[in-house]
Scaffold this motif. Structure first.
Motif, PDB file in Angstrom:
ATOM      1  N   SER A   1       0.865  -1.181   0.000  1.00  0.00           N
ATOM      2  CA  SER A   1       0.000   0.000   0.000  1.00  0.00           C
ATOM      3  C   SER A   1       0.899   1.227   0.000  1.00  0.00           C
ATOM      4  CB  SER A   1      -0.871   0.012   1.251  1.00  0.00           C
ATOM      5  OG  SER A   1      -1.419   1.301   1.440  1.00  0.00           O
ATOM      6  N   ASP A   2       0.632   2.137  -0.911  1.00  0.00           N
ATOM      7  CA  ASP A   2       1.424   3.366  -0.923  1.00  0.00           C
ATOM      8  C   ASP A   2       1.091   4.252   0.287  1.00  0.00           C
ATOM      9  OD1 ASP A   2       2.817   2.654  -3.185  1.00  0.00           O
ATOM     10  OD2 ASP A   2       1.336   3.523  -4.535  1.00  0.00           O
ATOM     11  N   TRP A   3       0.001   3.909   0.996  1.00  0.00           N
ATOM     12  CA  TRP A   3      -0.333   4.651   2.224  1.00  0.00           C
ATOM     13  C   TRP A   3       0.645   4.328   3.346  1.00  0.00           C
ATOM     14  CZ3 TRP A   3      -3.584   8.589   2.121  1.00  0.00           C
ATOM     15  CH2 TRP A   3      -4.535   8.659   1.098  1.00  0.00           C
TER      16      TRP A   3
ATOM     17  N   VAL B   1       7.121   0.265  13.137  1.00  0.00           N
ATOM     18  CA  VAL B   1       6.199  -0.871  13.272  1.00  0.00           C
ATOM     19  C   VAL B   1       6.837  -2.128  12.675  1.00  0.00           C
ATOM     20  CG1 VAL B   1       3.960  -1.776  12.502  1.00  0.00           C
ATOM     21  CG2 VAL B   1       4.144   0.592  13.313  1.00  0.00           C
ATOM     22  N   LEU B   2       7.467  -1.972  11.523  1.00  0.00           N
ATOM     23  CA  LEU B   2       8.093  -3.136  10.882  1.00  0.00           C
ATOM     24  C   LEU B   2       9.171  -3.744  11.781  1.00  0.00           C
ATOM     25  CD1 LEU B   2       8.420  -4.963   8.370  1.00  0.00           C
ATOM     26  CD2 LEU B   2      10.207  -3.398   7.615  1.00  0.00           C
ATOM     27  N   SER B   3       9.986  -2.890  12.383  1.00  0.00           N
ATOM     28  CA  SER B   3      11.085  -3.437  13.199  1.00  0.00           C
ATOM     29  C   SER B   3      10.525  -4.233  14.377  1.00  0.00           C
ATOM     30  CB  SER B   3      12.033  -2.328  13.661  1.00  0.00           C
ATOM     31  OG  SER B   3      11.350  -1.439  14.511  1.00  0.00           O
TER      32      SER B   3
ATOM     33  N   LEU C   1       3.522  -9.569   7.220  1.00  0.00           N
ATOM     34  CA  LEU C   1       2.462  -9.125   8.145  1.00  0.00           C
ATOM     35  C   LEU C   1       2.223  -7.625   8.010  1.00  0.00           C
ATOM     36  CD1 LEU C   1       3.507 -11.136  11.353  1.00  0.00           C
ATOM     37  CD2 LEU C   1       1.416 -11.491  10.009  1.00  0.00           C
ATOM     38  N   HIS C   2       3.309  -6.869   7.905  1.00  0.00           N
ATOM     39  CA  HIS C   2       3.268  -5.408   7.766  1.00  0.00           C
ATOM     40  C   HIS C   2       2.494  -5.025   6.502  1.00  0.00           C
ATOM     41  CE1 HIS C   2       5.607  -1.551   6.882  1.00  0.00           C
ATOM     42  NE2 HIS C   2       5.401  -1.388   8.180  1.00  0.00           N
ATOM     43  N   GLY C   3       2.807  -5.680   5.394  1.00  0.00           N
ATOM     44  CA  GLY C   3       2.135  -5.381   4.120  1.00  0.00           C
ATOM     45  C   GLY C   3       0.674  -5.783   4.167  1.00  0.00           C
TER      46      GLY C   3
HETATM   47  N1  LIG Z   1       5.007   3.626  -1.314  1.00  0.00           N
HETATM   48  C1  LIG Z   1       5.704   3.548  -0.173  1.00  0.00           C
HETATM   49  N2  LIG Z   1       6.360   4.624   0.300  1.00  0.00           N
HETATM   50  C2  LIG Z   1       7.049   4.568   1.472  1.00  0.00           C
HETATM   51  N3  LIG Z   1       7.123   3.474   2.246  1.00  0.00           N
HETATM   52  C3  LIG Z   1       6.520   2.380   1.809  1.00  0.00           C
HETATM   53  C4  LIG Z   1       5.791   2.365   0.606  1.00  0.00           C
HETATM   54  N4  LIG Z   1       5.318   1.149   0.428  1.00  0.00           N
HETATM   55  C5  LIG Z   1       5.738   0.443   1.463  1.00  0.00           C
HETATM   56  N5  LIG Z   1       6.465   1.166   2.335  1.00  0.00           N
HETATM   57  C6  LIG Z   1       7.011   0.683   3.618  1.00  0.00           C
HETATM   58  O1  LIG Z   1       6.729   1.578   4.693  1.00  0.00           O
HETATM   59  C7  LIG Z   1       7.785   1.557   5.650  1.00  0.00           C
HETATM   60  C8  LIG Z   1       8.387   2.941   5.814  1.00  0.00           C
HETATM   61  O2  LIG Z   1       9.463   2.856   6.707  1.00  0.00           O
HETATM   62  P1  LIG Z   1      10.444   4.068   7.048  1.00  0.00           P
HETATM   63  O3  LIG Z   1      10.794   4.795   5.804  1.00  0.00           O
HETATM   64  O4  LIG Z   1      11.547   3.549   7.876  1.00  0.00           O
HETATM   65  O5  LIG Z   1       9.494   5.029   7.903  1.00  0.00           O
HETATM   66  P2  LIG Z   1       9.661   5.597   9.401  1.00  0.00           P
HETATM   67  O6  LIG Z   1      11.109   5.895   9.608  1.00  0.00           O
HETATM   68  O7  LIG Z   1       8.822   6.841   9.451  1.00  0.00           O
HETATM   69  O8  LIG Z   1       9.143   4.554  10.313  1.00  0.00           O
HETATM   70  C9  LIG Z   1       8.777   0.546   5.129  1.00  0.00           C
HETATM   71  O9  LIG Z   1       8.499  -0.713   5.682  1.00  0.00           O
HETATM   72  C10 LIG Z   1       8.511   0.551   3.620  1.00  0.00           C
HETATM   73  O10 LIG Z   1       8.909  -0.632   2.997  1.00  0.00           O
END
Ligand SMILES: Nc1ncnc2c1ncn2[C@@H]1O[C@H](COP(=O)(O)OP(=O)(O)O)[C@@H](O)[C@H]1O
Ligand SMILES: NC(=O)C1=CN([C@@H]2O[C@H](COP(=O)(O)OP(=O)(O)OC[C@H]3O[C@@H](n4cnc5c(N)ncnc54)[C@H](O)[C@@H]3O)[C@@H](O)[C@H]2O)[C@@H](O)CC1
Ligand SMILES: [K+]
Length: 494
Positions: free
Chosen positions: A430-432, A441-443, A466-468
């Motif tokens: 999701s581009d959101w 959250v991913l970490s 899971l994140h996606g």
């Molecule tokens: N279109 C997108 N633009 C930006 N991040 C995306 C997009 N699609 C997926 N992501 C995911 O969103 C997360 C953004 O992480 P990050 O850049 O480290 O943000 P933050 O430092 O604010 O937590 C990553 O897991 C990245 O893979």
């Protein structure tokens, strides 16, 4: 049509080698092209209904697939027209073209149809489309009354230099694509570089791309992936193996009667100057299924199940910690450096993110004696491993070897690489996700997987999946807090 999850990903050269291995067993290129064209025709027929199909054929074997598909669709009774960029150049494409008994329009003058099939260029494209000087026939199909000719009557033209009224290939593709109800790309939308995922030219955004024989990097890497639409694989009987695969749905352990909080896995998150980031990582670890999550440092507020402890070497020495997350909101001051040093020496498996990535170098990481997962976004990756024009897969793989760590190279096309060369690429979620805190959250999610004793590559893959999935469930305009909560639904779906 096969879904691409878990499928091997082959570069153009690897695909050619796989095809050549089959050809060496006595199968001709024409047979492979016939299989490809027939599979395309079957897929198109299912989607086209009674609508007319326009197939654009290029000079190479991608065009050859298009001619075969046109012949098979016509045999099925589907209304189909063909427009060509030029005469076919390969033997297989020439023979495929000879099998198409209908008229051939010029690309520049082709009339649109409800279903567009792009078989101009596939994995052989090496130059931008705009560089092509499109030859046009010296006698246009319209002049020759080609549209009115019955199937079976051959039209022969010799190809002449471009005329003044000629339009660029990209322009034609866009106008035919815009006018179509459904646009389908054969192997790849024309204009994309197969291995790097660069757009050599900018194609229109297709509804569907039919990958032939194997998924290619351009189906997943940006910017190419955004032009592909849905991607489905067509089997052409070419066995494929690769160290790179499309990320798959994980299979995760669930608690049983003998489970307790520590068997589920204990995650420790080190907080720093921006404690909200560590809070998000902690919430994510809990919602991804960790049994016990502790936050080391200063933070306040819910959830009450989060065990908050002041940072100390003693707190860090807890040998029940199965994964230690450091970096989200850590800062880069002296305190941050001291906490990082302590974390590296604590002997726990590590997830290193955010600010911590800015305070380290690859040699330092390589010297660590514990499993390590790095989660850089593009800026952090460049800072840690240096800038480069090489493709994202190669960069991630090289970085993993250099740091002897699993590298999660984040973005809209997250590439996960292990030091042994294995690579997994996530399909765009999701581009959101482009909102502050989603990386934190991913970490945390990856931390929960590592603490549950998945191996480091599987942990990274499961966390990214899971994140996606959580992001896809949330739709538009979610915030990182929502994403952490939604990890629970993502887990529940497994
Ligand atoms: N279109 C997108 N633009 C930006 N991040 C995306 C997009 N699609 C997926 N992501 C995911 O969103 C997360 C953004 O992480 P990050 O850049 O480290 O943000 P933050 O430092 O604010 O937590 C990553 O897991 C990245 O893979
Ligand atoms: N090789 C095989 O055995 C099979 C190949 N298949 C198809 O073949 C495709 C690859 O075929 P090709 O290697 O012929 O390549 P393409 O059909 O993708 O076309 C590239 C051809 O055009 C030339 N070219 C490259 N860039 C150009 C540009 N900008 N302007 C003009 N010409 C340019 C190249 O020299 C090459 O001959 C695959 O995508 C797939 O569709 C399938 O038919 C299955 C079997
Ligand atoms: K194509």
């Amino acid at each position: 049509m096969i879904r691409i999850e878990c499928q091997p990903i082959l570069t153009a050269a690897e695909m050619r080698a796989a095809e050549n291995a089959v050809i060496a067993t006595g199968v001709s290129v024409e047979t492979l092209m016939d299989r490809a064209g027939t599979a395309i025709a079957e897929a198109v027929r299912r989607l086209a209904g009674t609508n007319e199909v326009l197939i654009l054929c290029g000079p190479g074997n991608n065009g050859g697939d298009g001619y075969v598909a046109a012949r098979v669709l016509a045999e099925m009774g589907v209304p189909v027209r063909v427009a060509a960029l030029s005469e076919p150049k390969t033997d297989a494409a020439k023979s495929a073209r000879a099998g198409w008994l209908g008229p051939i329009e010029t690309l520049a003058e082709a009339k649109h149809a409800p279903i567009l099939v792009d078989a101009l260029f596939g994995s052989g494209l090496t130059r931008p489309l705009d560089a092509i000087t499109t030859p046009t026939p010296n006698r246009s199909p319209a002049d020759a009354g080609a549209q009115d000719r019955p199937l079976g009557e051959r039209l022969e033209f010799s190809w002449a230099p471009a005329s003044a009224r000629e339009r660029s290939v990209v322009e034609c593709l866009h106008s035919l694509g815009n006018a179509a109800l459904l646009s389908i790309a054969v192997d790849l939308p024309s204009g994309l570089a197969t291995d790097s995922g660069q757009a050599l030219s900018t194609p229109p955004v297709f509804d569907l791309t039919l990958a032939l024989g194997a998924v290619k990097p351009a189906h997943l890497l940006q910017p190419a992936a955004r032009y592909c639409g849905q991607i489905r694989l067509l089997d052409i009987g070419v066995p494929t193996v690769s160290q790179a695969e499309v990320l798959k749905t994980p299979s995760l352990p669930t608690p049983g009667p003998d489970s307790h909080k520590y068997t589920r896995g204990m995650v420790a998150i080190i907080a720093g100057t921006m404690s909200g980031a560590a809070d998000l990582a902690a919430l994510a670890a809990m919602r991804a299924g960790a049994g016990y999550v502790t936050l080391l440092g200063d933070s306040q507020g819910p959830p009450h199940a989060l065990v908050r402890t002041p940072f100390s070497d003693q707190a860090l020495a807890n040998d029940r910690i199965g994964a230690l997350v450091i970096g989200p909101g850590l800062g880069r001051d002296d305190t941050a450096r001291a906490r990082l040093e302590a974390a590296l020496n604590a002997g726990h498996p590590l997830i290193i993110d955010g600010d911590a990535l800015r305070l380290l170098d690859p040699d330092h990481i390589k010297a660590l004696k514990v499993p390590v997962i790095l989660t850089p976004h593009a800026g952090e990756f460049d800072a840690l491993f240096g800038k480069s024009d090489t493709d994202k897969i190669t960069r991630a793989r090289d970085a993993a070897t250099r740091a002897n760590a699993v590298v999660v190279f984040k973005g809209a096309d997250t590439v996960i690489a292990a030091p042994d060369g294995r690579v997994r690429i996530a399909q765009g979620a999701s581009d959101w996700l482009s909102t502050a805190g989603t990386g934190d959250v991913l970490s945390g999610a990856i931390g929960a997987m590592l603490a549950a004793k998945l191996d480091p590559l599987d942990s990274a893959c499961a966390g990214v999946w899971l994140h996606g999935d959580a992001a896809r469930r949330l739709g538009p305009a979610f915030i990182a807090d929502d994403l952490a909560e939604a990890l629970r639904s993502a887990r529940a779906s497994l």
